[in-house]
Design a protein around this motif. Structure first.
Motif, PDB file in Angstrom:
ATOM      1  N   ASP A  67      24.627  58.077  58.813  1.00  0.00           N
ATOM      2  CA  ASP A  67      23.181  57.087  58.070  1.00  0.00           C
ATOM      3  C   ASP A  67      21.827  56.794  58.530  1.00  0.00           C
ATOM      4  OD1 ASP A  67      25.040  55.609  55.913  1.00  0.00           O
ATOM      5  OD2 ASP A  67      25.610  54.274  57.105  1.00  0.00           O
ATOM      6  N   PHE A  68      21.255  57.222  59.267  1.00  0.00           N
ATOM      7  CA  PHE A  68      19.973  57.565  60.432  1.00  0.00           C
ATOM      8  C   PHE A  68      19.864  58.832  60.988  1.00  0.00           C
ATOM      9  CE2 PHE A  68      22.823  53.383  61.444  1.00  0.00           C
ATOM     10  CZ  PHE A  68      21.835  52.923  60.312  1.00  0.00           C
ATOM     11  N   LEU A  75      37.086  57.565  49.844  1.00  0.00           N
ATOM     12  CA  LEU A  75      36.092  58.583  50.106  1.00  0.00           C
ATOM     13  C   LEU A  75      35.264  58.837  51.217  1.00  0.00           C
ATOM     14  CD1 LEU A  75      35.774  57.941  47.132  1.00  0.00           C
ATOM     15  CD2 LEU A  75      34.458  60.131  47.085  1.00  0.00           C
ATOM     16  N   GLU A  76      35.430  59.788  51.503  1.00  0.00           N
ATOM     17  CA  GLU A  76      34.639  60.345  53.311  1.00  0.00           C
ATOM     18  C   GLU A  76      32.838  59.636  53.839  1.00  0.00           C
ATOM     19  OE1 GLU A  76      36.299  62.975  56.435  1.00  0.00           O
ATOM     20  OE2 GLU A  76      37.755  61.476  56.753  1.00  0.00           O
ATOM     21  N   CYS A  77      32.177  60.203  52.718  1.00  0.00           N
ATOM     22  CA  CYS A  77      31.000  60.027  52.223  1.00  0.00           C
ATOM     23  C   CYS A  77      30.618  59.886  51.012  1.00  0.00           C
ATOM     24  CB  CYS A  77      30.514  62.309  51.511  1.00  0.00           C
ATOM     25  SG  CYS A  77      28.874  62.177  51.102  1.00  0.00           S
ATOM     26  N   ASN A  78      29.259  58.750  51.971  1.00  0.00           N
ATOM     27  CA  ASN A  78      28.334  57.329  52.048  1.00  0.00           C
ATOM     28  C   ASN A  78      27.633  58.103  50.134  1.00  0.00           C
ATOM     29  OD1 ASN A  78      26.804  55.344  51.636  1.00  0.00           O
ATOM     30  ND2 ASN A  78      25.334  56.729  51.639  1.00  0.00           N
ATOM     31  N   ARG A 119      21.688  44.474  62.882  1.00  0.00           N
ATOM     32  CA  ARG A 119      22.785  43.397  61.600  1.00  0.00           C
ATOM     33  C   ARG A 119      22.488  43.812  59.909  1.00  0.00           C
ATOM     34  NH1 ARG A 119      24.073  39.616  58.125  1.00  0.00           N
ATOM     35  NH2 ARG A 119      25.827  38.408  59.128  1.00  0.00           N
ATOM     36  N   ASP A 120      23.471  44.725  59.895  1.00  0.00           N
ATOM     37  CA  ASP A 120      23.774  45.517  58.686  1.00  0.00           C
ATOM     38  C   ASP A 120      24.434  44.835  57.879  1.00  0.00           C
ATOM     39  OD1 ASP A 120      22.896  47.151  56.336  1.00  0.00           O
ATOM     40  OD2 ASP A 120      23.962  49.146  57.649  1.00  0.00           O
ATOM     41  N   PRO A 121      24.076  44.010  57.293  1.00  0.00           N
ATOM     42  CA  PRO A 121      24.970  43.519  55.688  1.00  0.00           C
ATOM     43  C   PRO A 121      25.780  44.470  54.805  1.00  0.00           C
ATOM     44  CG  PRO A 121      22.405  43.043  54.878  1.00  0.00           C
ATOM     45  CD  PRO A 121      22.483  44.080  56.370  1.00  0.00           C
ATOM     46  N   PHE A 122      26.583  43.785  54.240  1.00  0.00           N
ATOM     47  CA  PHE A 122      27.504  44.069  53.107  1.00  0.00           C
ATOM     48  C   PHE A 122      27.033  43.795  51.648  1.00  0.00           C
ATOM     49  CE2 PHE A 122      29.967  45.690  56.664  1.00  0.00           C
ATOM     50  CZ  PHE A 122      30.734  46.491  56.852  1.00  0.00           C
ATOM     51  N   ALA A 154      21.954  49.416  54.641  1.00  0.00           N
ATOM     52  CA  ALA A 154      20.966  50.896  54.804  1.00  0.00           C
ATOM     53  C   ALA A 154      22.396  52.189  54.553  1.00  0.00           C
ATOM     54  CB  ALA A 154      21.809  51.171  56.941  1.00  0.00           C
ATOM     55  N   SER A 155      23.142  51.671  54.477  1.00  0.00           N
ATOM     56  CA  SER A 155      24.215  52.435  53.693  1.00  0.00           C
ATOM     57  C   SER A 155      23.669  52.486  52.147  1.00  0.00           C
ATOM     58  CB  SER A 155      25.767  52.819  53.734  1.00  0.00           C
ATOM     59  OG  SER A 155      26.272  52.591  55.117  1.00  0.00           O
ATOM     60  N   TYR A 156      22.761  52.072  51.356  1.00  0.00           N
ATOM     61  CA  TYR A 156      22.901  52.219  49.920  1.00  0.00           C
ATOM     62  C   TYR A 156      21.227  52.814  50.265  1.00  0.00           C
ATOM     63  CZ  TYR A 156      19.540  50.506  46.386  1.00  0.00           C
ATOM     64  OH  TYR A 156      18.578  50.185  45.596  1.00  0.00           O
ATOM     65  N   HIS A 157      20.149  52.059  51.223  1.00  0.00           N
ATOM     66  CA  HIS A 157      19.087  53.141  51.648  1.00  0.00           C
ATOM     67  C   HIS A 157      19.266  54.404  51.630  1.00  0.00           C
ATOM     68  CE1 HIS A 157      14.958  52.797  51.984  1.00  0.00           C
ATOM     69  NE2 HIS A 157      15.223  53.468  53.416  1.00  0.00           N
TER      70      HIS A 157
END
Length: 326
Positions: A107-108, A227-230, A170-173, A249-252
């Motif tokens: 993600d980063f 799936l594994e890949c975001n 803190r990374d909300p779902f 963060a994953s969405y971003h």
């Protein structure tokens, strides 16, 4: 047994510690690159020097004798002290750090990674860097095996007694659905939902956290896609193939799909993952704190501030953390 030798070899102690963990001379030989006979001789020499059996050689996997259990505790503490001393001597203050093996969540990797290592190359001019990208569970495993010095990962559910944690974010779902979806969010959480849930692999920490929360909420959905890949997951959502539970963060990170998806609050009680910097307990604290501060700044610039500007309702939940706040 060979003749008694009073002086204990550091190599004997290291081999004994590895055997006490794995219970297998063969595994220790593979891990260290030594032959099986050499590993066995090191163990026998240590037992001879002490005049006591440390391992029950009749069991498979090999178990420690009562004396071995006691001695293993002292060996662990002693080796940890030596490793801390070595790290301090080699690194001294953070300006003199000479080696850093570090892994980041993917993600980063695109934005935070280059910025972090550019900063560290200036701040630590004598340091050699080895950078890896791995999922959280692999980063934690490699840290525990001391194959990494530091790693940015999602905090797992269990305790990590051998690692030092520096909370970062803190990374909300949240829910991500196709822009064309006009139904209710409640309909998506039913067994006969109009769109399937695109799951993260349950081998990964993020996938396990999502499944735990869905179970708590008594949401049971067919497991058609995992799936594994975001990027693949968000990409499939953008094509209208399903919906997903992910983090801010994953969405971003999946910015090229943003115009074809929309973000929705997670229904019911909100939950979040904690992303932290983890280091081994022998890595110099001053260097760790320097890395932590640089990461916090980068995460604010590239993640929490941009997302909070776009989605003010996420501002309070999606934020960087201090150790005191966590």
């Amino acid at each position: 047994m060979p003749p008694v030798q009073k002086t204990l070899s550091l190599r004997w102690l290291e081999v004994f510690q590895l055997i006490s963990k794995s219970g297998s001379i063969q595994k220790v030989a593979q891990e260290t690159g030594l032959s099986i006979s050499t590993v066995s001789n090191h163990l026998r020499s240590l037992e001879s020097a002490l005049g006591v059996d440390l391992v029950d050689h009749t069991r498979r996997p090999m178990g420690l004798t009562p004396a071995g259990v006691v001695f293993a505790r002292y060996v662990y503490d002693g080796l940890m002290t030596l490793k801390r001393g070595e790290a301090e001597i080699r690194s001294g203050s953070w300006q003199h750090a000479t080696d850093l093996r570090m892994a980041l969540l993917d993600d980063f990797d695109n934005e935070v990674g280059p910025e972090l290592f550019q900063f560290l190359s200036t701040a630590l001019p004598r340091c050699s860097f080895r950078h890896y990208t791995r999922p959280s569970h692999e980063i934690i495993e490699k840290l525990q095996a001391q194959k990494l010095d530091a790693g940015v990962a999602t905090r797992p559910a269990g305790l990590l007694p051998d690692l030092i944690e520096y909370p970062l974010m803190r990374d909300p779902f949240i829910l991500v659905v196709p822009t064309g979806y006009a139904g209710s969010i409640e309909d998506l959480t039913k067994a006969d939902a109009p769109l399937p849930l695109l799951r993260y692999s349950r081998d990964h920490t993020i996938g396990k956290q999502i499944e735990t929360q869905l179970t708590r909420l008594k949401i049971s959905l067919p497991n058609r896609f995992e799936l594994e890949c975001n990027q693949s997951i968000i990409g499939l959502v953008s094509e209208g193939s399903g919906w997903t539970v992910t983090t801010a963060a994953s969405y971003h990170r999946a910015q090229r799909f943003h115009d074809k998806v929309k973000v929705v609050r997670f229904p019911g009680k909100s939950f979040a993952r904690t992303v932290s910097l983890f280091t081994t307990n022998v890595y110099p604290a001053a260097t760790s704190q320097l890395i932590h501060q640089a990461l916090q700044k980068s995460l604010r610039n590239h993640f929490t501030d941009p997302i909070s500007s776009r989605f003010p309702w996420l501002a309070e939940e999606f934020r960087t953390l201090s150790a005191k706040e966590d």
